[in-house]
Design an enzyme around this catalytic site. Structure first.
Site, PDB file in Angstrom:
ATOM      1  N   LYS A 226       6.109  -4.427  -3.894  1.00  0.00           N
ATOM      2  CA  LYS A 226       7.693  -4.158  -3.443  1.00  0.00           C
ATOM      3  C   LYS A 226       8.298  -4.628  -2.112  1.00  0.00           C
ATOM      4  O   LYS A 226       9.299  -5.167  -1.889  1.00  0.00           O
ATOM      5  CB  LYS A 226       8.136  -3.038  -3.999  1.00  0.00           C
ATOM      6  CG  LYS A 226       9.636  -2.755  -4.111  1.00  0.00           C
ATOM      7  CD  LYS A 226      10.281  -3.447  -5.047  1.00  0.00           C
ATOM      8  CE  LYS A 226      12.040  -3.451  -4.755  1.00  0.00           C
ATOM      9  NZ  LYS A 226      12.734  -4.392  -5.667  1.00  0.00           N
TER      10      LYS A 226
ATOM     11  N   CYS B 231       0.744  -1.135  -0.037  1.00  0.00           N
ATOM     12  CA  CYS B 231      -0.180   0.059  -0.169  1.00  0.00           C
ATOM     13  C   CYS B 231       0.864   1.367  -0.096  1.00  0.00           C
ATOM     14  O   CYS B 231       1.690   1.433   0.509  1.00  0.00           O
ATOM     15  CB  CYS B 231      -0.970  -0.127   1.080  1.00  0.00           C
ATOM     16  SG  CYS B 231      -2.026  -1.375   1.264  1.00  0.00           S
TER      17      CYS B 231
ATOM     18  N   HIS C 104      17.261 -37.207  -4.951  1.00  0.00           N
ATOM     19  CA  HIS C 104      16.675 -37.623  -3.722  1.00  0.00           C
ATOM     20  C   HIS C 104      15.227 -37.404  -3.795  1.00  0.00           C
ATOM     21  O   HIS C 104      14.502 -37.369  -3.000  1.00  0.00           O
ATOM     22  CB  HIS C 104      17.226 -36.789  -2.620  1.00  0.00           C
ATOM     23  CG  HIS C 104      18.849 -37.199  -2.417  1.00  0.00           C
ATOM     24  ND1 HIS C 104      19.164 -38.440  -2.039  1.00  0.00           N
ATOM     25  CD2 HIS C 104      19.808 -36.418  -2.466  1.00  0.00           C
ATOM     26  CE1 HIS C 104      20.506 -38.651  -1.670  1.00  0.00           C
ATOM     27  NE2 HIS C 104      20.826 -37.480  -2.070  1.00  0.00           N
TER      28      HIS C 104
ATOM     29  N   TRP D  38      -2.604  -2.987  -1.407  1.00  0.00           N
ATOM     30  CA  TRP D  38      -2.205  -4.160  -1.657  1.00  0.00           C
ATOM     31  C   TRP D  38      -3.167  -4.965  -0.752  1.00  0.00           C
ATOM     32  O   TRP D  38      -3.295  -4.643   0.611  1.00  0.00           O
ATOM     33  CB  TRP D  38      -1.008  -4.423  -1.460  1.00  0.00           C
ATOM     34  CG  TRP D  38      -0.396  -5.869  -1.545  1.00  0.00           C
ATOM     35  CD1 TRP D  38      -0.109  -6.370  -2.957  1.00  0.00           C
ATOM     36  CD2 TRP D  38      -0.459  -6.728  -0.682  1.00  0.00           C
ATOM     37  NE1 TRP D  38       0.529  -7.732  -2.649  1.00  0.00           N
ATOM     38  CE2 TRP D  38       0.130  -8.193  -1.292  1.00  0.00           C
ATOM     39  CE3 TRP D  38      -0.516  -7.049   0.786  1.00  0.00           C
ATOM     40  CZ2 TRP D  38       0.364  -9.082  -0.814  1.00  0.00           C
ATOM     41  CZ3 TRP D  38      -0.516  -8.271   1.409  1.00  0.00           C
ATOM     42  CH2 TRP D  38       0.070  -9.417   0.711  1.00  0.00           C
TER      43      TRP D  38
ATOM     44  N   ASN E 260      -2.236   1.948   5.721  1.00  0.00           N
ATOM     45  CA  ASN E 260      -1.103   1.022   5.284  1.00  0.00           C
ATOM     46  C   ASN E 260      -1.021   0.100   6.510  1.00  0.00           C
ATOM     47  O   ASN E 260      -0.794   0.723   7.289  1.00  0.00           O
ATOM     48  CB  ASN E 260      -0.106   1.575   4.622  1.00  0.00           C
ATOM     49  CG  ASN E 260       1.027   0.590   4.379  1.00  0.00           C
ATOM     50  OD1 ASN E 260       0.832  -0.625   4.320  1.00  0.00           O
ATOM     51  ND2 ASN E 260       2.275   1.111   4.084  1.00  0.00           N
ATOM     52  N   GLY E 261      -1.220  -1.236   6.483  1.00  0.00           N
ATOM     53  CA  GLY E 261      -0.884  -1.680   7.553  1.00  0.00           C
ATOM     54  C   GLY E 261      -2.261  -2.798   8.022  1.00  0.00           C
ATOM     55  O   GLY E 261      -3.205  -2.987   6.931  1.00  0.00           O
TER      56      GLY E 261
ATOM     57  N   GLU F 288       8.206 -15.264  -9.948  1.00  0.00           N
ATOM     58  CA  GLU F 288       7.594 -13.906  -9.534  1.00  0.00           C
ATOM     59  C   GLU F 288       7.059 -13.354 -10.857  1.00  0.00           C
ATOM     60  O   GLU F 288       6.005 -12.856 -11.018  1.00  0.00           O
ATOM     61  CB  GLU F 288       8.671 -12.984  -9.018  1.00  0.00           C
ATOM     62  CG  GLU F 288       8.987 -13.009  -7.489  1.00  0.00           C
ATOM     63  CD  GLU F 288       9.646 -11.858  -7.253  1.00  0.00           C
ATOM     64  OE1 GLU F 288      11.070 -11.768  -7.666  1.00  0.00           O
ATOM     65  OE2 GLU F 288       9.470 -10.978  -6.443  1.00  0.00           O
TER      66      GLU F 288
ATOM     67  N   LYS G 185      13.155 -15.507  -9.148  1.00  0.00           N
ATOM     68  CA  LYS G 185      12.943 -14.642 -10.168  1.00  0.00           C
ATOM     69  C   LYS G 185      11.693 -15.143 -11.321  1.00  0.00           C
ATOM     70  O   LYS G 185      10.953 -14.420 -11.508  1.00  0.00           O
ATOM     71  CB  LYS G 185      14.241 -14.159 -10.974  1.00  0.00           C
ATOM     72  CG  LYS G 185      15.356 -13.157 -10.414  1.00  0.00           C
ATOM     73  CD  LYS G 185      14.573 -11.946  -9.895  1.00  0.00           C
ATOM     74  CE  LYS G 185      14.018 -11.866  -8.598  1.00  0.00           C
ATOM     75  NZ  LYS G 185      14.584 -11.483  -7.329  1.00  0.00           N
TER      76      LYS G 185
ATOM     77  N   GLU H 176      17.573 -18.214  -6.024  1.00  0.00           N
ATOM     78  CA  GLU H 176      17.229 -16.831  -6.236  1.00  0.00           C
ATOM     79  C   GLU H 176      16.547 -16.845  -7.842  1.00  0.00           C
ATOM     80  O   GLU H 176      15.674 -16.237  -8.203  1.00  0.00           O
ATOM     81  CB  GLU H 176      18.300 -16.014  -6.206  1.00  0.00           C
ATOM     82  CG  GLU H 176      18.331 -14.497  -6.987  1.00  0.00           C
ATOM     83  CD  GLU H 176      17.192 -13.839  -6.264  1.00  0.00           C
ATOM     84  OE1 GLU H 176      16.546 -14.302  -5.157  1.00  0.00           O
ATOM     85  OE2 GLU H 176      16.891 -12.751  -6.669  1.00  0.00           O
TER      86      GLU H 176
ATOM     87  N   ARG I 216       4.151  -0.541  -4.724  1.00  0.00           N
ATOM     88  CA  ARG I 216       3.748  -0.867  -3.260  1.00  0.00           C
ATOM     89  C   ARG I 216       2.493  -1.712  -3.356  1.00  0.00           C
ATOM     90  O   ARG I 216       2.267  -2.510  -2.417  1.00  0.00           O
ATOM     91  CB  ARG I 216       3.713   0.150  -2.322  1.00  0.00           C
ATOM     92  CG  ARG I 216       4.960   1.004  -2.324  1.00  0.00           C
ATOM     93  CD  ARG I 216       4.915   2.070  -1.306  1.00  0.00           C
ATOM     94  NE  ARG I 216       4.692   1.681   0.047  1.00  0.00           N
ATOM     95  CZ  ARG I 216       5.473   1.537   0.867  1.00  0.00           C
ATOM     96  NH1 ARG I 216       6.689   1.710   0.503  1.00  0.00           N
ATOM     97  NH2 ARG I 216       5.160   1.169   1.968  1.00  0.00           N
TER      98      ARG I 216
HETATM   99  O1  M6R Z   1      12.893  -5.000   0.855  1.00  0.00           O
HETATM  100  P1  M6R Z   1      13.508  -6.511   1.002  1.00  0.00           P
HETATM  101  O2  M6R Z   1      15.018  -6.865   0.518  1.00  0.00           O
HETATM  102  O3  M6R Z   1      13.435  -6.614   2.720  1.00  0.00           O
HETATM  103  O4  M6R Z   1      12.328  -7.442   0.418  1.00  0.00           O
HETATM  104  C1  M6R Z   1      12.364  -8.833   0.901  1.00  0.00           C
HETATM  105  C2  M6R Z   1      11.649  -9.597  -0.177  1.00  0.00           C
HETATM  106  O5  M6R Z   1      10.228  -9.327   0.009  1.00  0.00           O
HETATM  107  C3  M6R Z   1      12.131  -9.322  -1.528  1.00  0.00           C
HETATM  108  O6  M6R Z   1      13.353  -9.660  -1.819  1.00  0.00           O
HETATM  109  C4  M6R Z   1      11.147 -10.072  -2.716  1.00  0.00           C
HETATM  110  O7  M6R Z   1      11.374 -11.181  -2.407  1.00  0.00           O
HETATM  111  C5  M6R Z   1      11.672  -9.785  -4.102  1.00  0.00           C
HETATM  112  N1  M6R Z   1      10.139  -9.266  -4.722  1.00  0.00           N
HETATM  113  C6  M6R Z   1      12.020 -10.569  -4.848  1.00  0.00           C
HETATM  114  O8  M6R Z   1      12.269 -10.322  -6.115  1.00  0.00           O
END
Ligand code: M6R
Length: 623
Positions: free
Chosen positions: A618, A2, A518, A74, A100-101, A502, A499, A495, A27
């Site tokens: 984000k 948000c 395994h 969000w 927001n929260g 996502e 990616k 990672e 956000r």
């Molecule tokens: O702002 P942060 O680094 O604390 O965020 C952590 C995760 O939310 C963030 O890395 C998330 O996994 C990303 N969208 C990955 O691409």
């Protein structure tokens, strides 16, 4: 998680609020809305979907006025519908509030309100309950009061009284139709910043929303309330004490958060990595002493030497950087390292020795789980440091010290340049701790040389973007993807899988290569490619075994390797992406980049919204 923007000044509020919301859309983008006060009534426009939809609505039905609040959502409580979009109103319809929260005890508050008198709720949100509560407290207290200055004080007091009853987190902005040119804000657990302009002031979840108008910012702390007018502001605490906060200069400009000629922020940020990696090292390498200089840790050499254990905590991509850090610090400094999901660390009682040093890793510095872990660690008395990009963030401010990434704003929801900066910083930490222990000057020098060679090698990889695009396009029909790596490159498999899922929405998993046999091998089939991150290092032949195991079962293979590895994989892997050779220590910074590009190009080929993937935001400021 948000975004909030508020404006009070002399200009029309609508374009300023909409522009701010666009910059905060990363956000959350489930719905958007504004409330602008026009004379003695609040005009609201809101709708499910993105800011573009709200802009259209406002073009058709303008909302004039020089002060107002706005929100991009969000969803937490309630579906992403028009009704649930913020702002929400109190019973009188005069008070509008954005939030927001999460208000955890909203149901109890709602029940109590309904018992006391008629309240008509039109949404499923916790926020609307808060708007009714604040409105009721204000209305009760304002009966018979005629002095307009008293109304301002009473509105602040009403918010304070309401928030004293709230369990949960909030960044809040509100306006009232009867109180001209006045916005009230508050924060607990969700960021809120005040932008100080000339004859105008702003409130926002993040400075990027307001940096086009002012670079003077006041970062609110948890339990702060702020009363904002055109030409002044007043901060007080939830307990009612007056506060004084310094005005800081925002370290980036509006120019820095433009996409430029890139089609997406993600691609721009991938391409910024030669510079961001350089900036993560800038001024931090001592060639004479063959070590790293990290003054921000705020630790004496003796304290650094006494560190007996390191805990690295974070979420998502930051956690994966921590996992690379575990390999790095253990190898360079021979100190046991544990990587903990921040969300788990804060709620379980991890045994901690008194010589444990904790690092909270977070690009935004606002991730609720990571912040919670940092606070829990500090509460237990451990020195807790931050590795953050956002220098004004809560984690940066609450940690005992740390290392800033200096990567510049990262807007794309998929983290890219922050990851490589985090890994570089963890290498610096490993180097520093190692040089205080067994690492020789020659070993220190060779690590410095490896680090210094990174920007140029990253440039070489970026030149392969079109070639990687062609590889990605071959896999548009894939049903998912498996990623494998060993040692330093095992977290890169995690990672790369993150990616891919996502931004392409394809099913993806990352594993240590050896885990294949395994269980994961049961998934291998022609429609499910396996990506092996296998530079020609000490474990290359072991990776080769796993590659053959996949090949024998007709699984397509994509390999990310070095030139000598490519020669050995010719005729075995279906596609080979070659990265420059480098020391094992820095290899993860190189191997991840083609996989960022691979995910990006595949997502574009699949027609995905790369910068705003579905269901994500984000900065995750709720638990
Ligand atoms: O702002 P942060 O680094 O604390 O965020 C952590 C995760 O939310 C963030 O890395 C998330 O996994 C990303 N969208 C990955 O691409």
């Amino acid at each position: 998680m948000c975004g909030i923007v508020g404006y009070v000044g002399r200009a029309e509020a609508a374009p300023i609020l909409l522009d701010g919301l666009r910059r905060l859309e990363y956000r959350g983008y489930d719905s958007a809305g504004v409330a602008i006060v026009d004379g003695d009534h609040v005009e609201t426009r809101k709708c499910a979907g993105r800011i573009a939809g709200l802009s259209k609505l406002m073009a058709e039905h303008p909302a004039p006025g020089t002060y107002g609040i706005s929100h991009t959502r969000w969803a937490t409580h309630g579906k992403p519908t028009d009704q649930n979009a913020h702002p929400h109103f109190d019973e009188s319809g005069k008070l509008a509030l954005v939030h927001n929260g999460v208000i955890e005890n909203y149901q109890q508050i709602k029940d109590a309100l309904l018992q006391e008198g008629p309240h008509h709720f039109t949404s499923e949100t916790d926020t609307e309950v808060l708007a009714h509560l604040v409105g009721k407290i204000y209305d009760d207290s304002a009966v018979g009061v005629v002095d307009p200055r008293r109304h301002k004080a009473l509105l602040v007091e009403a918010l304070r009284t309401a928030l004293q009853q709230v369990i949960g987190t909030y960044g809040i902005a509100l306006v009232h139709a009867d109180i001209p040119d006045f916005i009230v804000g508050a924060r607990r657990g969700s960021p809120l910043v005040l932008g100080v302009g000339k004859d105008e002031n702003f409130l926002a979840s993040d400075v990027s929303a307001i940096v086009a108008h002012t670079r003077d910012a006041v970062y609110l702390n948890d339990f702060d309330l702020v009363a904002v007018e055109r030409d002044k502001f007043e901060i007080s605490s939830l307990a009612g004490e007056r506060g004084s906060h310094a005005i800081s200069k925002v370290e980036f400009t509006a120019e820095d958060i433009k996409k430029g000629d890139y089609p997406h922020y993600m691609l721009k940020e991938i391409f910024e990595q030669p510079g961001s990696v350089r900036d993560a090292m800038r001024g931090r390498l001592s060639v004479e002493e063959c070590t790293a200089k990290l003054g921000g840790l705020n630790m004496t050499p003796a304290q650094l030497r006494d560190v007996g254990r390191v805990v690295l905590t974070g979420c998502g991509t930051a956690l994966h950087a921590g996992m690379v850090g575990e390999y790095l610090i253990e190898q360079l400094a021979h100190i046991p390292v544990e990587v903990e999901y921040a969300s788990e660390f804060r709620h379980r009682n991890t045994p901690m020795t008194t010589d444990t040093l904790v690092f909270a890793i977070s690009q935004s510095g606002e991730t609720a789980d990571t912040l919670g872990a940092l606070r829990e660690s500090k509460r237990k008395g451990h020195r807790t440091l931050g590795i953050c990009n956002n220098v004004a963030s809560t984690i940066a401010r609450e940690s005992d010290g740390g290392v800033y990434m200096h990567a510049g704003p990262e807007i794309g929801v998929a983290a890219t340049k922050s990851f490589t900066s985090q890994v570089v910083i963890l290498t610096l930490i490993g180097l520093l701790l190692g040089r205080m222990r067994h690492l020789s000057t020659a070993e220190g020098s060779s690590i410095i040389a490896a680090l210094e060679s990174l920007p140029e090698k990253i440039e070489q990889i970026l030149k392969m973007s079109d070639q990687i695009k062609e590889v990605a396009k071959k896999y548009v029909k894939a049903t998912g993807m498996l990623f494998f790596g060993r040692q330093f490159n095992f977290p890169i498999a995690l990672e790369a899988a993150l990616k891919l899922k996502e931004i392409t929405y394809l099913y993806a998993e990352g594993h240590p290569s050896a885990e294949l046999k395994h269980g994961v091998i049961a998934l291998v089939k022609p429609e499910l490619p396996s990506v092996f991150i296998a530079p020609d290092d000490a474990v290359f032949s072991k990776n080769m075994n796993n590659i053959e195991q996949v090949r024998a079962r007709k699984g397509p293979i994509i390999a990310v390797t070095t030139a000598s590895g490519a020669a050995k994989l010719k005729g075995i892997a279906d596609d080979i992406i070659t990265v420059p050779d480098a020391d094992d220590i820095v290899m993860p910074v190189l191997t991840v980049i083609p996989l960022q590009l691979f995910a990006y190009h595949l997502a574009v080929a699949l027609g995905r919204d790369v910068d705003k993937p579905r269901n994500l935001a984000k900065s995750v400021t709720v638990e």
